[in-house]
Motif scaffolding. Sequence first.
Motif, PDB file in Angstrom:
ATOM      1  N   ARG A  95      10.662 -20.933   3.077  1.00 35.59           N
ATOM      2  CA  ARG A  95       9.698 -19.934   2.609  1.00 35.59           C
ATOM      3  C   ARG A  95      10.141 -18.499   2.887  1.00 35.59           C
ATOM      4  NH1 ARG A  95       7.318 -23.449  -0.683  1.00 35.59           N
ATOM      5  NH2 ARG A  95       5.531 -24.594   0.186  1.00 35.59           N
ATOM      6  N   ALA A  96      11.418 -18.284   3.136  1.00 36.70           N
ATOM      7  CA  ALA A  96      11.867 -16.933   3.500  1.00 36.70           C
ATOM      8  C   ALA A  96      11.550 -15.923   2.407  1.00 36.70           C
ATOM      9  CB  ALA A  96      13.375 -16.949   3.787  1.00 36.70           C
ATOM     10  N   GLY A  97      11.735 -16.326   1.149  1.00 43.38           N
ATOM     11  CA  GLY A  97      11.447 -15.414   0.056  1.00 43.38           C
ATOM     12  C   GLY A  97       9.978 -15.032  -0.017  1.00 43.38           C
ATOM     13  N   TYR A  98       9.100 -16.005   0.234  1.00 43.09           N
ATOM     14  CA  TYR A  98       7.667 -15.721   0.208  1.00 43.09           C
ATOM     15  C   TYR A  98       7.271 -14.815   1.377  1.00 43.09           C
ATOM     16  CZ  TYR A  98       7.323 -19.614  -3.126  1.00 43.09           C
ATOM     17  OH  TYR A  98       7.460 -20.432  -4.212  1.00 43.09           O
ATOM     18  N   VAL A  99       7.824 -15.100   2.556  1.00 48.74           N
ATOM     19  CA  VAL A  99       7.532 -14.257   3.723  1.00 48.74           C
ATOM     20  C   VAL A  99       7.952 -12.820   3.449  1.00 48.74           C
ATOM     21  CG1 VAL A  99       8.103 -13.835   6.147  1.00 48.74           C
ATOM     22  CG2 VAL A  99       7.692 -16.175   5.352  1.00 48.74           C
ATOM     23  N   HIS A 100       9.135 -12.659   2.893  1.00 52.10           N
ATOM     24  CA  HIS A 100       9.643 -11.311   2.589  1.00 52.10           C
ATOM     25  C   HIS A 100       8.739 -10.610   1.577  1.00 52.10           C
ATOM     26  CE1 HIS A 100      12.578  -8.113   2.019  1.00 52.10           C
ATOM     27  NE2 HIS A 100      12.496  -8.296   0.705  1.00 52.10           N
ATOM     28  N   ALA A 101       8.269 -11.358   0.575  1.00 58.45           N
ATOM     29  CA  ALA A 101       7.421 -10.751  -0.460  1.00 58.45           C
ATOM     30  C   ALA A 101       6.120 -10.221   0.131  1.00 58.45           C
ATOM     31  CB  ALA A 101       7.127 -11.776  -1.561  1.00 58.45           C
ATOM     32  N   VAL A 102       5.499 -10.984   1.035  1.00 58.56           N
ATOM     33  CA  VAL A 102       4.255 -10.517   1.667  1.00 58.56           C
ATOM     34  C   VAL A 102       4.536  -9.291   2.527  1.00 58.56           C
ATOM     35  CG1 VAL A 102       2.357 -11.122   3.217  1.00 58.56           C
ATOM     36  CG2 VAL A 102       3.276 -12.849   1.655  1.00 58.56           C
ATOM     37  N   GLU A 103       5.582  -9.374   3.344  1.00 56.99           N
ATOM     38  CA  GLU A 103       5.894  -8.253   4.231  1.00 56.99           C
ATOM     39  C   GLU A 103       6.194  -6.980   3.443  1.00 56.99           C
ATOM     40  OE1 GLU A 103       7.770 -10.785   7.976  1.00 56.99           O
ATOM     41  OE2 GLU A 103       9.104  -9.786   6.561  1.00 56.99           O
ATOM     42  N   GLN A 104       6.938  -7.110   2.354  1.00 54.23           N
ATOM     43  CA  GLN A 104       7.273  -5.927   1.560  1.00 54.23           C
ATOM     44  C   GLN A 104       6.044  -5.333   0.896  1.00 54.23           C
ATOM     45  OE1 GLN A 104      10.308  -5.228   3.007  1.00 54.23           O
ATOM     46  NE2 GLN A 104      10.566  -4.249   1.008  1.00 54.23           N
ATOM     47  N   THR A 105       5.116  -6.185   0.491  1.00 54.78           N
ATOM     48  CA  THR A 105       3.890  -5.665  -0.122  1.00 54.78           C
ATOM     49  C   THR A 105       3.094  -4.846   0.885  1.00 54.78           C
ATOM     50  OG1 THR A 105       3.774  -7.574  -1.601  1.00 54.78           O
ATOM     51  CG2 THR A 105       1.747  -6.305  -1.299  1.00 54.78           C
ATOM     52  N   PHE A 106       2.994  -5.337   2.110  1.00 56.00           N
ATOM     53  CA  PHE A 106       2.226  -4.622   3.124  1.00 56.00           C
ATOM     54  C   PHE A 106       2.939  -3.365   3.622  1.00 56.00           C
ATOM     55  CE2 PHE A 106      -0.165  -8.699   4.489  1.00 56.00           C
ATOM     56  CZ  PHE A 106      -1.093  -8.493   3.477  1.00 56.00           C
ATOM     57  N   ARG A 107       4.256  -3.395   3.617  1.00 55.20           N
ATOM     58  CA  ARG A 107       4.999  -2.258   4.173  1.00 55.20           C
ATOM     59  C   ARG A 107       5.447  -1.254   3.118  1.00 55.20           C
ATOM     60  NH1 ARG A 107       8.928  -6.275   7.562  1.00 55.20           N
ATOM     61  NH2 ARG A 107       7.644  -6.538   9.426  1.00 55.20           N
ATOM     62  N   GLY A 108       5.350  -1.631   1.847  1.00 48.13           N
ATOM     63  CA  GLY A 108       6.051  -0.878   0.815  1.00 48.13           C
ATOM     64  C   GLY A 108       5.357   0.356   0.284  1.00 48.13           C
ATOM     65  N   HIS A 109       4.152   0.700   0.749  1.00 50.16           N
ATOM     66  CA  HIS A 109       3.430   1.846   0.189  1.00 50.16           C
ATOM     67  C   HIS A 109       2.886   2.722   1.311  1.00 50.16           C
ATOM     68  CE1 HIS A 109       3.681  -0.130  -3.707  1.00 50.16           C
ATOM     69  NE2 HIS A 109       3.285  -1.236  -3.102  1.00 50.16           N
ATOM     70  N   PRO A 110       3.747   3.527   1.930  1.00 51.34           N
ATOM     71  CA  PRO A 110       3.302   4.323   3.094  1.00 51.34           C
ATOM     72  C   PRO A 110       2.212   5.337   2.765  1.00 51.34           C
ATOM     73  CG  PRO A 110       5.502   4.975   2.372  1.00 51.34           C
ATOM     74  CD  PRO A 110       5.169   3.724   1.635  1.00 51.34           C
ATOM     75  N   GLY A 111       2.172   5.836   1.547  1.00 49.06           N
ATOM     76  CA  GLY A 111       1.170   6.846   1.210  1.00 49.06           C
ATOM     77  C   GLY A 111      -0.031   6.283   0.468  1.00 49.06           C
ATOM     78  N   ARG A 112      -0.270   5.005   0.579  1.00 51.53           N
ATOM     79  CA  ARG A 112      -1.316   4.359  -0.216  1.00 51.53           C
ATOM     80  C   ARG A 112      -2.707   4.827   0.215  1.00 51.53           C
ATOM     81  NH1 ARG A 112       0.607  -0.986   2.825  1.00 51.53           N
ATOM     82  NH2 ARG A 112      -0.415  -0.641   4.811  1.00 51.53           N
ATOM     83  N   THR A 113      -3.634   4.698  -0.725  1.00 50.66           N
ATOM     84  CA  THR A 113      -5.036   5.039  -0.441  1.00 50.66           C
ATOM     85  C   THR A 113      -5.943   3.825  -0.527  1.00 50.66           C
ATOM     86  OG1 THR A 113      -5.391   5.591  -2.770  1.00 50.66           O
ATOM     87  CG2 THR A 113      -4.741   7.386  -1.291  1.00 50.66           C
ATOM     88  N   ALA A 114      -5.432   2.711  -1.025  1.00 53.30           N
ATOM     89  CA  ALA A 114      -6.224   1.478  -1.130  1.00 53.30           C
ATOM     90  C   ALA A 114      -5.707   0.443  -0.139  1.00 53.30           C
ATOM     91  CB  ALA A 114      -6.146   0.915  -2.547  1.00 53.30           C
ATOM     92  N   VAL A 115      -6.591  -0.439   0.269  1.00 51.18           N
ATOM     93  CA  VAL A 115      -6.220  -1.503   1.200  1.00 51.18           C
ATOM     94  C   VAL A 115      -5.339  -2.524   0.476  1.00 51.18           C
ATOM     95  CG1 VAL A 115      -7.084  -3.386   2.629  1.00 51.18           C
ATOM     96  CG2 VAL A 115      -8.327  -1.217   2.541  1.00 51.18           C
ATOM     97  N   PRO A 116      -4.124  -2.809   0.986  1.00 49.94           N
ATOM     98  CA  PRO A 116      -3.278  -3.822   0.343  1.00 49.94           C
ATOM     99  C   PRO A 116      -3.882  -5.222   0.525  1.00 49.94           C
ATOM    100  CG  PRO A 116      -2.017  -2.434   1.863  1.00 49.94           C
ATOM    101  CD  PRO A 116      -3.456  -2.179   2.143  1.00 49.94           C
TER     102      PRO A 116
END
Length: 903
Positions: free
Chosen positions: A288-309
């Motif tokens: 599941r490494a690819g799936y783990v990476h996808a979740v982590e990147q979604t949570f980490r990938g928008h430092p200036g976001r205004t909405a809850v990921p």
Amino acid sequence: MEFRILGPLEVLAGGEPVDIGGPRREIVLASLLLDAGRVVPVTRLTDAIYGDDVPSTARVQTQICISMLRRLLAAHGRPDAIATRSGGYALQVQPGVLDLDLHDESLAAARRSRDAHRLREAVRHYRAALSLWRGSTLEEIGSRMVRAAAGHLDERRMAVWEECIELELQIGGDRDLVAELTGLVMRYPLRERLRGQLMLALYRSDRQAEALEVYRSGRRTMIDELGLEPNSWLRELEYGILNSDVTLRVPRSAPPGPDPVVVRPPAPSARPPALKMLPTDIGDFTGRAGYVHAVEQTFRGHPGRTAVPVVVVVGKPGVGKTTLAVHVAHQLAAEYPDGQFFADLHGRAAGRADPADVLERFLYVLGVPYSAIPQGPGERSELYRGLLSRRRTLILLDNVEDESQVMPLLPGDPGSVVLVTSQTRLSGIPGAVHIELEVFDPDQSLELLARIVGRERIGAEPEAAAALAGLCGQLPLALRIAGARLSSRPKWWIAHLVDRLQDEVSRLDELRHGGMEIRASLSLSYRSVDPAAQRLFRLLGALDFPAFSGWVAVTLLDVPAREAQELLDGLADAQLVETTGTGLGVHSRYRFQDLIRVFARECLAQESPEEREVALKRVLGALSYLSAAAHRRVNGRDRLQLAPAAGRWPLPEHLVEQLVDAPLEWFEQERASIVAGVRQAALAGLDDICWDLALHSVTIFVTSTQLDDWRETHRFGLAAARRAGNQPAAAALLYSVGLVAMLDQRFADARQELADAAALFRAGGDQHGESHAMGELVSADPIEGDLDAAERRYERALRAARRAGDPARTAHVLHDMARVQVQVDGAYTERAMATLDEALELSRRGGSRRLEAQVLHRIGLIHLAQGRPGDAVACFNGVLGAVRELGDPIGEAYALHGLDQRR
């Protein structure tokens, strides 16, 4: 009449008990009373009675129970108490006759008095509500579904008890409460609010040491049983008692006046300690490494976001959604230091969690006393979002059914993230990223087995281990169960478990261990869809098709296409079927995961043998009907002029037009289903459908040269035609068997089979069929080099075709004759061009687009050889148009190759 469910089930008439009858009637009545005034679906009643083992007679037996209850109520003046509604029944109760209603009325009065600061009056109402309880809700009813619903009421009872005691502590009833609270804490040692209330009562009764011991014993219990420390409020309360905090004391007697002084436990601190509610991570987490990476990147990938990921992990039962989500949450925990929250929403289970209840628990662990938690769901959400503002938290919501369970639990600050698991795509959550979790690949399956069972054991039986993974459908839950069974039986060979799993009938029985079970997970999904979708699921289990389209649902249920598609989409939403391929609309394809197919076949036992047979006939008859329609689109009218087989099931013409618009594409898409359908028709004794389907399947086998499938379908089809005594069909199939022998270059076999076919056609007076067989019989000669003999035979075949008056067959003979003429005369033959011109005109008259394309292609090649590239391009463009209309990629390749040659 009076009805009582706050304790053992009781029905009273004139103050005297009424005998309800047997356990089934008690379960049905209890289910109706739990939802008094609301419709209870029949499926829920049958599930309540029978659990996972619902017999085929369940609906009838439930109706009998309803009838007997109606008779019982009518005998006591309530003939219309149970009303029939769409899909279920509703029990209408009069005001004041159900103890739960009386309880709720007293509770509402208590809360109104509490909010108006009339605390003594509120306590009287609370005690009136509590006095209606005679024990645990419906405590003698053993139904799992009833027990789940009853558990919610028992939890409400405890919450009401705690609210009442909270008020009594505020008005100075400390000493009187000690005995009651001591008993409650002994019965419910993990309820922190009760434990804190007992500590306050003891402290205010000058029993400080005992109050501290209550805390310490509770802490030991929580650590031993849950691995958790007491919550922040309880810890702060212990600290206050230890330091003799005077703010925890109240007057010995209640103060005068309507608005007594309210002394509450310490307010939560501005920033509570980190809250760690996550379940334990999985020690043998695999792949599941690819799936783990996808979740982590979604949570980490928008430092200036205004909405809850928000990430939603979607997948079928047992695919490992919770395992993945918990693992990822632990991986990310350090990045969310203010807390990790977890809640199981029980989305498709009978005890589906209410978001308001989850909010109550989250607020409590955030340090809000129960007495300060708002009653309204909206107010709870506002307080929850306020407490999480400017904090970095991770919220994991497991087993969610729909968006309504998630929306109230979303924080407002983008510093927090939300991870959701669900069997359904939650497209109503704005901006949510969906990750579709698939089953393991074979290597991952073996890796998980090795981690559970041991690498040496897997290495000793690699083939058996691979077979075991296959029988588990590469499904992580099934693999985990199989591994656990092997681990608990170190003397078993892996091959022994493989043998036990080979039998589909008992496979799901074998795949359970301890509290893990595949069947239970699938049953929840199955029961979550409506009855019509359940029936479609069962009947799909009757088919041997590896994949299927929406038209299959139309024929199985004999319903309109739109209704069938909605039911099929409902099964897909519940992850009971999965989409496959790239087709859209009517060309969408679905399939079963292996173990879900086994479960569907288990459920099929609920259908009578007659219903199963009728449904199978409809589907195979419709497949035969569609194959014949696609065949006509490619070849024009049936060249062999056989009468339509009995058993064809006509579909609506507009649907047929959509499905076979590109007939060769449709044939390729359905090829595996056609092969399986021929085999299943033969085994079911549906001989006419078997030979008819086999005969029309030649269209795709000729194009794709799938010779193994061609041979297999015709072996079954020829046997079926002979069993049915259908000589024309047997002749047609022998003719087709001769064609495949030609492609195999088994010329002696081909001549024999074609000659036998010609004899059968002749015996039946079928000149068309005889001319076909004789024409193909000629084709063996030029391949073996005897061109003169071939020309003579083609002349005879041509005369036979002209006598039969078959333009398509005549065009076919002319096309093959021209091929020989080119070999005899060379590329510059005018004789071959004249022959092909006539073949082209006749192919168009016969309506055979494929033959027209073949003739055009051969004319184009002659034009190229004679140095006329412009004429060749016109021919190849004509070929391209025809084959694209048919959906023939091989023909398209020939056309494009011809266009390229002219350069």
